[in-house]
Design a protein around this motif. Structure first.
Motif, mmCIF file in Angstrom:
data_model
loop_
_atom_site.group_PDB
_atom_site.id
_atom_site.type_symbol
_atom_site.label_atom_id
_atom_site.label_comp_id
_atom_site.label_asym_id
_atom_site.label_seq_id
_atom_site.Cartn_x
_atom_site.Cartn_y
_atom_site.Cartn_z
ATOM 1 N N HIS A 1 49.830 33.308 -6.549
ATOM 2 C CA HIS A 1 48.448 33.659 -6.889
ATOM 3 C C HIS A 1 47.554 32.422 -6.965
ATOM 4 C CE1 HIS A 1 48.770 38.013 -7.481
ATOM 5 N NE2 HIS A 1 50.047 37.711 -7.689
ATOM 6 N N GLU A 2 48.067 31.320 -7.481
ATOM 7 C CA GLU A 2 47.289 30.084 -7.469
ATOM 8 C C GLU A 2 47.081 29.595 -6.033
ATOM 9 O OE1 GLU A 2 48.727 30.813 -11.315
ATOM 10 O OE2 GLU A 2 50.088 30.191 -9.716
ATOM 11 N N ILE A 3 48.103 29.754 -5.200
ATOM 12 C CA ILE A 3 47.991 29.333 -3.795
ATOM 13 C C ILE A 3 46.969 30.194 -3.056
ATOM 14 C CG2 ILE A 3 49.245 29.153 -1.600
ATOM 15 C CD1 ILE A 3 51.751 28.433 -3.327
ATOM 16 N N MET A 4 47.020 31.528 -3.250
ATOM 17 C CA MET A 4 46.036 32.407 -2.613
ATOM 18 C C MET A 4 44.617 32.048 -3.046
ATOM 19 S SD MET A 4 47.439 36.327 -2.458
ATOM 20 C CE MET A 4 48.152 36.375 -4.104
ATOM 21 N N ALA A 5 44.427 31.811 -4.343
ATOM 22 C CA ALA A 5 43.109 31.466 -4.865
ATOM 23 C C ALA A 5 42.626 30.140 -4.277
ATOM 24 C CB ALA A 5 43.151 31.388 -6.388
ATOM 25 N N HIS A 6 43.493 29.154 -4.290
ATOM 26 C CA HIS A 6 43.141 27.837 -3.750
ATOM 27 C C HIS A 6 42.724 27.945 -2.284
ATOM 28 C CE1 HIS A 6 44.134 24.046 -1.684
ATOM 29 N NE2 HIS A 6 43.597 23.494 -2.761
ATOM 30 N N SER B 1 42.062 33.921 3.097
ATOM 31 C CA SER B 1 41.207 35.102 3.078
ATOM 32 C C SER B 1 40.808 35.505 1.663
ATOM 33 C CB SER B 1 41.958 36.264 3.744
ATOM 34 O OG SER B 1 41.320 37.489 3.475
ATOM 35 N N LEU B 2 39.488 35.558 1.413
ATOM 36 C CA LEU B 2 39.007 36.070 0.123
ATOM 37 C C LEU B 2 39.431 37.522 -0.063
ATOM 38 C CD1 LEU B 2 35.404 34.604 -0.231
ATOM 39 C CD2 LEU B 2 37.294 34.324 -1.833
ATOM 40 N N GLU B 3 39.354 38.308 0.998
ATOM 41 C CA GLU B 3 39.724 39.719 0.917
ATOM 42 C C GLU B 3 41.185 39.885 0.508
ATOM 43 O OE1 GLU B 3 39.905 43.745 3.664
ATOM 44 O OE2 GLU B 3 39.054 41.924 4.505
ATOM 45 N N HIS B 4 42.065 39.111 1.117
ATOM 46 C CA HIS B 4 43.491 39.180 0.775
ATOM 47 C C HIS B 4 43.710 38.813 -0.691
ATOM 48 C CE1 HIS B 4 47.826 38.893 1.239
ATOM 49 N NE2 HIS B 4 47.785 37.678 0.727
ATOM 50 N N TRP B 5 43.031 37.764 -1.151
ATOM 51 C CA TRP B 5 43.165 37.348 -2.546
ATOM 52 C C TRP B 5 42.619 38.417 -3.486
ATOM 53 C CZ3 TRP B 5 39.409 33.822 -5.472
ATOM 54 C CH2 TRP B 5 39.920 33.554 -6.756
ATOM 55 N N ILE C 1 42.355 41.643 -3.012
ATOM 56 C CA ILE C 1 43.264 42.798 -3.019
ATOM 57 C C ILE C 1 44.457 42.533 -3.943
ATOM 58 C CG2 ILE C 1 44.954 44.050 -1.599
ATOM 59 C CD1 ILE C 1 42.941 43.813 0.725
ATOM 60 N N ASN C 2 44.849 41.275 -4.063
ATOM 61 C CA ASN C 2 46.002 40.895 -4.882
ATOM 62 C C ASN C 2 45.619 40.426 -6.281
ATOM 63 O OD1 ASN C 2 48.629 41.030 -3.236
ATOM 64 N ND2 ASN C 2 47.102 40.257 -1.805
ATOM 65 N N GLY C 3 44.417 40.793 -6.739
ATOM 66 C CA GLY C 3 44.034 40.526 -8.118
ATOM 67 C C GLY C 3 42.975 39.465 -8.322
ATOM 68 N N GLY C 4 42.498 38.842 -7.267
ATOM 69 C CA GLY C 4 41.522 37.764 -7.411
ATOM 70 C C GLY C 4 40.097 38.199 -7.657
#
Length: 157
Positions: free
Chosen positions: A83-88, A96-100, A102-105
């Motif tokens: 989750h930190e990696i997706m956010a970063h 992808s902002l959309e992917h993040w 969808i996964n709680g970002g």
């Protein structure tokens, strides 16, 4: 970003407790919030004790911003989770902002995105992919999902 610099930890003399922890994910469930509060109930001493985490400090919970700030605490030792990696990656334009989201970002929508990027980039300096810590006479490896092929290259915590 002087306000978000991590304080230097003590040398460890007189440490009373070494406490493991899982992913907080923004403390989305009462049981996780209670677990964090339980540290105080067991006499967790921020000046002497250490808390270890396997990452995923953010996403899926309303306290994600606050949980991310744990990376700057001298008693808190974590690795980065997905989750930190997706956010970063999303906040730095390589993911992808959309992917993040969808996964709680989606919690970041109520925050200043430029400030969040700065804070997250600084926090990542204290969230390695893996770390090795000394607990008494044992060496313990901490990773989020998969151990590295060569533990000899891991930062000593």
């Amino acid at each position: 970003m002087a306000g978000f610099r991590r304080k230097k930890p003590g040398k460890g003399e007189g440490r009373a407790k070494e406490s493991p922890g899982g992913g907080l994910r923004g403390i989305e469930q009462k049981s996780r919030a209670e677990t964090a509060i339980d540290l105080l109930n067991i006499g967790f001493d921020k000046d002497r004790d250490r808390l270890f985490s396997v990452g995923d400090l953010i996403d899926r919970g309303p306290a994600s911003f606050e949980c991310l700030h744990l990376a700057f605490e001298p008693w808190f030792y974590s690795v980065r989770g997905n989750h930190e990696i997706m956010a970063h990656d999303a906040l730095n334009g390589v993911g992808s902002l959309e992917h993040w989201f969808i996964n709680g970002g989606n919690w970041v929508a109520s925050e200043n995105p430029l400030e969040m990027r700065q804070i997250l980039n600084e926090a990542m300096r204290y969230l390695p992919y893996a770390r090795e810590v000394q607990i008494d006479d044992k060496r313990v490896g901490i990773v989020h999902a998969e151990p590295p092929g060569d533990w000899g290259l891991i930062e000593q915590g």
